[in-house]
Design a protein around this motif. Structure first.
Motif, PDB file in Angstrom:
ATOM      1  N   PRO A  49       0.824  -1.218   0.000  1.00  0.00           N
ATOM      2  CA  PRO A  49       0.000   0.000   0.000  1.00  0.00           C
ATOM      3  C   PRO A  49       0.856   1.265   0.000  1.00  0.00           C
ATOM      4  CG  PRO A  49       0.079  -0.918   2.203  1.00  0.00           C
ATOM      5  CD  PRO A  49       0.820  -1.882   1.301  1.00  0.00           C
ATOM      6  N   LEU A  50       0.208   2.383  -0.117  1.00  0.00           N
ATOM      7  CA  LEU A  50       0.856   3.687  -0.076  1.00  0.00           C
ATOM      8  C   LEU A  50       1.586   3.854   1.257  1.00  0.00           C
ATOM      9  CD1 LEU A  50       1.048   6.365  -1.701  1.00  0.00           C
ATOM     10  CD2 LEU A  50      -0.976   7.134  -0.475  1.00  0.00           C
ATOM     11  N   ASN A  51       2.770   4.430   1.209  1.00  0.00           N
ATOM     12  CA  ASN A  51       3.547   4.719   2.422  1.00  0.00           C
ATOM     13  C   ASN A  51       2.682   5.548   3.380  1.00  0.00           C
ATOM     14  OD1 ASN A  51       5.238   6.736   3.984  1.00  0.00           O
ATOM     15  ND2 ASN A  51       6.831   5.353   3.252  1.00  0.00           N
ATOM     16  N   PRO A  52       2.624   5.191   4.681  1.00  0.00           N
ATOM     17  CA  PRO A  52       1.769   5.915   5.632  1.00  0.00           C
ATOM     18  C   PRO A  52       2.091   7.410   5.740  1.00  0.00           C
ATOM     19  CG  PRO A  52       2.565   3.869   6.608  1.00  0.00           C
ATOM     20  CD  PRO A  52       3.276   4.033   5.296  1.00  0.00           C
ATOM     21  N   LYS A  53       3.359   7.785   5.614  1.00  0.00           N
ATOM     22  CA  LYS A  53       3.707   9.214   5.677  1.00  0.00           C
ATOM     23  C   LYS A  53       3.229   9.940   4.420  1.00  0.00           C
ATOM     24  CE  LYS A  53       7.713   8.573   8.689  1.00  0.00           C
ATOM     25  NZ  LYS A  53       9.184   8.592   8.741  1.00  0.00           N
ATOM     26  N   ALA A  54       3.355   9.301   3.268  1.00  0.00           N
ATOM     27  CA  ALA A  54       2.837   9.897   2.025  1.00  0.00           C
ATOM     28  C   ALA A  54       1.324  10.037   2.111  1.00  0.00           C
ATOM     29  CB  ALA A  54       3.231   9.045   0.819  1.00  0.00           C
ATOM     30  N   GLU A  55       0.674   9.014   2.667  1.00  0.00           N
ATOM     31  CA  GLU A  55      -0.785   9.062   2.840  1.00  0.00           C
ATOM     32  C   GLU A  55      -1.177  10.207   3.764  1.00  0.00           C
ATOM     33  OE1 GLU A  55      -4.397   6.172   4.398  1.00  0.00           O
ATOM     34  OE2 GLU A  55      -2.446   5.282   3.974  1.00  0.00           O
ATOM     35  N   ALA A  56      -0.437  10.397   4.852  1.00  0.00           N
ATOM     36  CA  ALA A  56      -0.728  11.478   5.796  1.00  0.00           C
ATOM     37  C   ALA A  56      -0.583  12.850   5.140  1.00  0.00           C
ATOM     38  CB  ALA A  56       0.196  11.366   7.017  1.00  0.00           C
ATOM     39  N   LEU A  58      -0.780  13.533   1.879  1.00  0.00           N
ATOM     40  CA  LEU A  58      -1.859  13.699   0.897  1.00  0.00           C
ATOM     41  C   LEU A  58      -3.174  14.041   1.594  1.00  0.00           C
ATOM     42  CD1 LEU A  58      -0.917  10.789  -1.504  1.00  0.00           C
ATOM     43  CD2 LEU A  58      -1.034  13.202  -2.141  1.00  0.00           C
ATOM     44  N   THR A  59      -3.482  13.347   2.678  1.00  0.00           N
ATOM     45  CA  THR A  59      -4.716  13.611   3.428  1.00  0.00           C
ATOM     46  C   THR A  59      -4.724  15.046   3.936  1.00  0.00           C
ATOM     47  OG1 THR A  59      -4.916  11.296   4.057  1.00  0.00           O
ATOM     48  CG2 THR A  59      -6.138  12.871   5.389  1.00  0.00           C
ATOM     49  N   SER A  60      -3.594  15.516   4.470  1.00  0.00           N
ATOM     50  CA  SER A  60      -3.517  16.881   5.007  1.00  0.00           C
ATOM     51  C   SER A  60      -3.629  17.933   3.900  1.00  0.00           C
ATOM     52  CB  SER A  60      -2.245  17.084   5.817  1.00  0.00           C
ATOM     53  OG  SER A  60      -1.117  17.146   4.970  1.00  0.00           O
TER      54      SER A  60
END
Length: 153
Positions: A49-56, A58-60
């Motif tokens: 899956p997408l890296n959790p930091k990249a996901e964070a 993008l979400t922000s």
């Protein structure tokens, strides 16, 4: 003669961070010629899956529940109407060495008239991911301008 690309593929090492972030950012931009926009990795051992930091990051930045599953770049992804943009020069070289007939491979920065790589984020703090997002956002704006100008020719 200007080539009309039908697909654009962002490529990074393992398709779980920089390339999918670029893909998601570009998909929100207006292109005069609709393109299929995807991302792939040079070394994808399993569908990560997408890296959790990249996901964070993008979400922000307003991407609700960004999701992505890493995919390996395959020979069948490459043809004359596919533009491949890598994050680093070494990935561009790897594509030329590994795949046959890859005529339209550039680094993202090279394609928009800049030089250098988009550095790997592996092991970096969240602030560096955020800086990378900001850089990708600016690069995607330049990319849209270039792609839309090519359409007008």
């Amino acid at each position: 003669m200007v080539i009309r690309y039908k697909k654009l593929i962002f490529v990074d090492t393992n398709d779980n961070c920089r390339a999918p972030m670029a893909e998601m950012i570009l998909k929100r931009k207006f292109l005069t010629n609709p393109l299929t926009i995807e991302s792939r990795g040079m070394v994808v051992l399993f569908p990560e899956p997408l890296n959790p930091k990249a996901e964070a990051v993008l979400t922000s930045n307003g991407y609700p529940q960004p999701s992505h599953i890493a995919m390996q770049l395959e020979q069948e992804d490459i043809n004359n109407d596919v533009l491949i943009l890598t994050m680093e020069d070494k990935q561009k070289s790897q594509i030329w060495e590994t795949y046959e007939n890859a005529p339209h491979v550039y680094t993202v920065k090279e394609y928009v008239g800049e030089s250098g790589d988009i550095p790997s984020l592996h092991g970096q703090p969240l602030t560096v991911y955020s800086q990378c997002y900001t850089e990708l956002e600016l690069l995607m704006r330049k990319l849209v301008t270039r792609l839309n100008e090519e359409e007008e020719l």
